[in-house]
Design an enzyme around this catalytic site. Structure first.
Site, short mmCIF file in Angstrom:
data_model
loop_
_atom_site.label_atom_id
_atom_site.label_comp_id
_atom_site.label_asym_id
_atom_site.label_seq_id
_atom_site.Cartn_x
_atom_site.Cartn_y
_atom_site.Cartn_z
N GLU A 143 0.83 -1.21 0.00
CA GLU A 143 0.00 0.00 0.00
C GLU A 143 0.86 1.26 0.00
O GLU A 143 1.55 1.54 0.98
CB GLU A 143 -0.92 0.05 1.23
CG GLU A 143 -1.81 1.29 1.22
CD GLU A 143 -2.53 1.52 2.54
OE1 GLU A 143 -3.52 2.27 2.52
OE2 GLU A 143 -2.12 0.96 3.55
N GLU A 240 -11.68 3.21 5.65
CA GLU A 240 -10.61 3.63 6.54
C GLU A 240 -10.65 5.16 6.70
O GLU A 240 -9.79 5.88 6.22
CB GLU A 240 -9.25 3.17 6.01
CG GLU A 240 -8.14 3.29 7.06
CD GLU A 240 -6.78 2.87 6.55
OE1 GLU A 240 -6.05 2.21 7.31
OE2 GLU A 240 -6.44 3.20 5.40
#
Length: 261
Positions: A143, A240
């Site tokens: 990520e 998130e």
């Protein structure tokens, strides 16, 4: 139809961690993710997942000393043994929780360590993690994280992640495409989706610039959800984000997709 996973490290923090699973299911989520599960007994988490009928979509491998400011170990020379121990711990949790995806945080660039050294360490560590994870049919995710929120992080752009995918050369390694980070660093989200199609297996969402609910800010999320649906994306969209206030009070955006059965 989009599938959403509540991020329990950021959402439903009004209640203790193990109570957040029930709160997420009551709000209509069918899956969850979070940063780290290691402070809790894996059997206790597994029991909550089963009781609530939730899928564990994702969590991170151990990041080193988080409280001291460490943000992952994968690119840090000299920490390979600790990284490998973390892989084993994460895979034990993944097995217990039925989780098929693990994110390996890259870590912060170190003084006196060249970019080439960081990259070589990262590639070798992710190859090791992928080979171990393959035994459990688990994906390892990379990520990119934006340099505003996490200055000095080794991996910050999708372009860099693509190049690393080629060097890692493992079939069970994918990109974790976080639209919040990507918008800050690169933008052009639609063309990024097209370019990376087949290379990512998990998406995360939040408003930009404030990282709140995806119903305001500069990203047109309803349009992106429809676009991903039309292209046939079948992974999860991890929420998130930091709620502006009470988590449940901010879930109006989610109502069209909530599972209320």
């Amino acid at each position: 139809m989009p599938k959403f996973a509540a991020n329990l490290s950021m959402m439903f923090t009004e209640v203790p961690f193990l109570a957040r699973f029930k709160a997420a299911r009551a709000a209509g989520f069918t899956a969850v993710e979070y940063l780290f599960p290691y402070a809790e007994d894996k059997a206790a988490i597994a029991a909550e997942l089963k009781a609530q009928g939730l899928t564990q979509a994702l969590f991170n491998m151990p990041p080193g000393d988080w409280e001291a400011g460490e943000r992952g170990l994968a690119s840090l020379p000299g920490r390979e043994s600790e990284f490998r121990a973390g892989v084993a711990t994460a895979l034990a949790y993944a097995e217990a929780l039925g989780c098929r995806q693990l994110h390996a945080m890259a870590g912060l660039r170190q003084a006196g360590v060249s970019a080439e050294q960081h990259e070589a360490t990262y590639v070798a560590n992710i190859q090791y993690a992928a080979d171990q994870a393959a035994k459990q049919d688990v994906l390892v995710l990379l990520e990119p994280i934006n340099s505003r929120d996490m200055p000095g992080y080794f991996l910050s752009t999708q372009v860099q992640a693509e190049a690393l995918l080629e060097k890692i050369d493992r079939p069970n390694v994918r990109i974790q495409l976080d639209f919040y980070h990507c918008q800050i660093m690169e933008g052009d989200l639609t063309r990024t989706i097209d370019r990376l199609w087949g290379k990512f297996s998990h998406i995360q969402i939040a408003s930009v610039p404030e990282r709140h609910e995806p119903d305001q800010g500069e990203i047109n999320y309803p349009w992106l959800f429809d676009y991903l649906d039309a292209k046939g994306y079948d992974g999860y969209l991890g929420c998130e984000y930091r709620p502006r206030g009470n988590t449940e009070a901010g879930l109006g955006w989610f109502a069209p997709w909530a599972d209320k059965e």
